[in-house]
Design an enzyme around this catalytic site. Structure first.
Site, PDB file in Angstrom:
ATOM      1  N   ASP A 407      13.753 -14.782  67.825  1.00  0.00           N
ATOM      2  CA  ASP A 407      13.829 -16.138  67.641  1.00  0.00           C
ATOM      3  C   ASP A 407      14.906 -16.986  68.345  1.00  0.00           C
ATOM      4  O   ASP A 407      15.850 -16.341  68.552  1.00  0.00           O
ATOM      5  CB  ASP A 407      13.995 -16.120  66.057  1.00  0.00           C
ATOM      6  CG  ASP A 407      14.019 -17.686  65.550  1.00  0.00           C
ATOM      7  OD1 ASP A 407      13.078 -18.315  65.676  1.00  0.00           O
ATOM      8  OD2 ASP A 407      14.962 -18.146  65.001  1.00  0.00           O
ATOM      9  N   GLU A 460      11.118 -16.018  72.153  1.00  0.00           N
ATOM     10  CA  GLU A 460      10.606 -17.359  71.852  1.00  0.00           C
ATOM     11  C   GLU A 460      11.678 -18.062  72.519  1.00  0.00           C
ATOM     12  O   GLU A 460      12.688 -18.431  72.120  1.00  0.00           O
ATOM     13  CB  GLU A 460      10.567 -17.750  70.340  1.00  0.00           C
ATOM     14  CG  GLU A 460      10.095 -18.974  70.091  1.00  0.00           C
ATOM     15  CD  GLU A 460      11.074 -19.809  68.997  1.00  0.00           C
ATOM     16  OE1 GLU A 460      10.507 -20.957  68.657  1.00  0.00           O
ATOM     17  OE2 GLU A 460      11.980 -19.347  68.705  1.00  0.00           O
TER      18      GLU A 460
END
Length: 728
Positions: A407, A460
């Site tokens: 993330d 990401e």
């Protein structure tokens, strides 16, 4: 400060120097700190005979006495009498070497962090053939003046079990007869002796929910895995295999019946219901939003505190293992969201863990995240780097997960991420790259792929940072894949336009192919796109009810035709009208209506088509697997392309008509003479389409078109995507 005061106020830094059996050339003395005891005796374990009575030396809890017959290495118990009862314990301070063993080699390899720190069940040899169970505790708190273990085994009294500080800043202690299921925390005093909030174990394997957030001793050796066939796949190449990922928030995929005592389905219930659904829908992988323990439901797991503990909202760590195991037995991979970028300030967590910033950057210009009001890990500290890399390996090792979706990578890479001028500190070269984070990510990826070759890491990363999914030896970050945020943004912006205006935005639907092979991409329509006022995927579509559904079907077809692995968030596949709400279930009741049932059927058939046709996945990351037939037909808002398998004789042609105007006898250039078969039509009536007439079999003509020697003529339905295969 006198020893009695240190012990009374839980300020003893080196208890092994004072407590337990103290052996000298002249005599042997046993010292024990036992709050509330009336009398204490020393009992030899082998003979079960009393060796000596200890005297109370301070009028409170310190008992001492010479024990002439006690030899070095001889194990003993303490017989304790208080006002209420009589009991015996093994003195933990006789197991100094066993405690030190926990921290001698932590820095030799990252996996040592979770193999040696935290709470580990061990056996102690107490003489003869007798062994007893114990738990070895170890924690890193280099700037603390004192650390104690507190738990249900000592009535949460910080004076009972002071830990020993080592030269490397670790604190260690073995507690005999403390076993799995025991609840504990660390009581820490800062460098000035001030009490800090009780801290959960940073490497704790299990934890309770609010309000205690207590760590729990856990045995990772009990679960018996049944996924050998999955783990031992030979010659598995993730790049040339299909990957259609179903992204799930476990707490809101489906809720239990109203009369259930639990607010959520458990890991084991999800192993039955979710896995069955995913298998039926043809997805190859499940990606779960973060399962590391987190205190606040509304963070969806993106503010984790217990990185080494699966959240107990849904069950025990073994229950989560069972979930992964069942996925693997059904040939479904498991990817977890992993959050190494930041952590919340909750008092029981990592923030100012020992009174200083040992996990986070001290300067708020580097250590505080303005977007998420959270702390940023100090990516330059060896101990923090080992902690994070160890955690990545931990999930692959102990839980057999197949991948980590990392993330907020962009927030790690750039020192000025979400900061204005003057709010960030440049690197040594005056730039905005965080060299420490870059090297950490490279190290993490190297460790993962070296130790778990079948695993994958997915970034990401929302910027144009170069070589995110390229090997470290080639100057890359080393990730296996990268989310294609550019494709997501451009294509959603395009499809949200009224079809009559799409001709002016044609480049948005085609531009992604300019860079499609610069990285190994995953195409994400994730949770972030259907929340916080962005609306559901269905509600992004323009037009009336039928056109919204048709646009969604056409767009889904385009996504599966486009090079790159696929990811869709739960609810997209049933055309949920409401945007995602983490406090409730997906709107499963919509499946009573033909529109939603039809769109669900389309996603199922797209997955089945995608996974059964190598031309749609084998060359996802190689330019020779894709060819535009016509990307310049802006006037009609039509794109056509060809996907090729490794065996170039197998070709699939895809046509997307992004307007509600049908096109009869639309001519498409093709490479080969022969028969062409319609594989899928997103306008089919079974998908709640218009069922516009399209022939199932087409014969090529010797009519040059689109720079091809041959061509076929096909009716294009309104707002539809067609998949057509060359049969030879």
């Amino acid at each position: 400060m006198q020893l009695q005061e240190q012990l009374q106020h839980a300020l003893c830094t080196f208890p092994f120097e004072h407590l337990g059996a103290q052996f000298t050339d002249k005599n042997t003395q046993v010292n024990a700190w036992i709050p509330n005891a009336v009398s204490v005796s020393v009992i030899d374990v082998s003979s079960n005979k009393k060796l000596a009575d200890l005297k109370n030396t301070d009028g409170q809890a310190l008992f001492s006495g010479k024990v002439a017959k006690l030899k070095e290495g001889q194990c003993y118990r303490l017989k304790i009498v208080n006002a209420e009862t009589e009991y015996e314990i093994y003195d933990p301070y006789q197991f100094q070497q066993q405690a030190y063993h926990a921290v001698h080699y932590v820095d030799h390899a990252p996996e040592n962090v979770y193999q040696q720190l935290g709470a580990h069940l061990i056996e102690l040899d107490v003489g003869g053939d007798k062994k007893i169970s114990a738990t070895r505790f170890a924690v890193y708190a280099p700037n603390a003046s004192a650390v104690s273990i507190i738990g249900d085994f000592n009535y949460w009294d910080g004076s009972c079990h002071p830990m020993q500080k080592t030269s490397l800043g670790y604190w260690a202690l073995v507690l005999p007869e403390v076993g799995a299921g025991s609840k504990y925390k660390f009581q820490i005093k800062d460098s000035h002796g001030n009490s800090l909030p009780h801290k959960a174990d940073p490497v704790g394997f299990s934890a309770e929910q609010y309000p205690s957030h207590t760590s729990i001793v856990y045995d990772h050796g009990q679960y018996q895995w049944q996924d050998e066939q999955w783990q031992n796949r030979a010659g598995y190449d993730k790049y040339t295999q299909p990957m259609s990922i179903y992204e799930v928030h476990l707490g809101s995929w489906k809720r239990p019946e109203e009369d259930s005592p639990n607010p959520y389905l458990t890991y084991r219930e999800l192993a039955e219901e979710l896995v069955s659904y995913v298998k039926d829908m043809g997805y190859t992988h499940i990606e779960v939003l973060p399962v590391s323990e987190f205190p606040f439901d509304g963070s969806w797991g993106y503010q984790p505190v217990g990185l080494f503990s699966p959240t107990s909202r849904f069950g025990t760590p073994d229950d989560f293992k069972y979930f992964v195991d069942v996925c693997h037995q059904n040939k479904i991979g498991v990817i977890i969201d992993w959050v190494p970028a930041h952590f919340p300030e909750d008092g029981h967590g990592l923030a100012r863990f020992d009174g200083t910033h040992i996990y986070e950057y001290e300067d708020p210009r580097k250590g505080w995240h303005p977007d998420w009001n959270s702390c940023i890990y100090d990516f330059g500290k060896d101990t923090v780097r080992q902690f994070l890399v160890a955690n990545a390996l931990f999930w692959l090792d102990k839980f057999h997960v197949d991948g980590l979706r990392v993330d907020a990578v962009a927030s790690m890479l750039y020192l000025d991420y979400s900061r204005n001028d003057g709010e960030w500190i440049p690197n040594v070269d005056g730039g905005n790259e965080n060299y420490e984070a870059i090297s950490l990510l490279q190290w993490m990826n190297k460790e993962v792929y070296q130790k778990f070759p079948n695993a994958m890491t997915i970034a990401e990363e929302s910027t144009s940072f170069p070589k995110v999914s390229r090997p470290v030896f080639d100057g890359g970050l080393g990730f296996g894949f990268k989310w294609n945020m550019g494709w997501m943004h451009d294509s959603l912006h395009y499809i949200a336009k009224d079809p009559s205006y799409r001709r002016y935005h044609h480049g948005e639907i085609t531009f992604s192919m300019v860079y499609a092979f610069d990285e190994s991409f995953v195409l994400p329509i994730s949770h972030d796109e259907v929340v916080h006022g962005k609306g559901s995927l269905l509600r992004k579509m323009p037009g009336d009810e039928w056109q919204q559904a048709a646009n969604l079907r056409c767009y889904a077809g385009f996504m599966y035709a486009h090079p790159g692995k696929k990811l869709n968030f739960m609810g997209n596949e049933i055309a949920q009208a409401n945007e995602w709400n983490h406090d409730s279930s997906i709107n499963w009741h919509l499946l009573q209506y033909d529109k939603h049932k039809g769109i669900q059927a389309l996603y199922r058939d797209l997955n089945l088509l995608y996974t059964s046709e190598p031309a749609l996945y084998e060359r996802d990351h190689f330019s020779d697997g894709f060819e535009w037939i016509d990307h310049g037909n802006a006037e009609q808002s039509i794109v056509s392309l060809m996907r090729k398998s490794e065996n170039s004789n197998e070709k699939i042609y895809v046509i997307c008509n992004f307007t509600p105007i049908p096109r009869d006898d639309f001519r498409l250039g093709v490479a080969d003479e022969g028969v062409y078969t319609l594989l899928l039509n997103s306008d089919d009536g079974k998908y709640w389409g218009s069922d516009y007439e399209v022939k199932s079999e087409l014969i090529s003509e010797s009519h040059e078109w689109n720079h091809k020697t041959y061509s076929i003529r096909v009716n294009l339905p309104p707002l539809a995507t067609l998949f057509i295969k060359y049969q030879g």
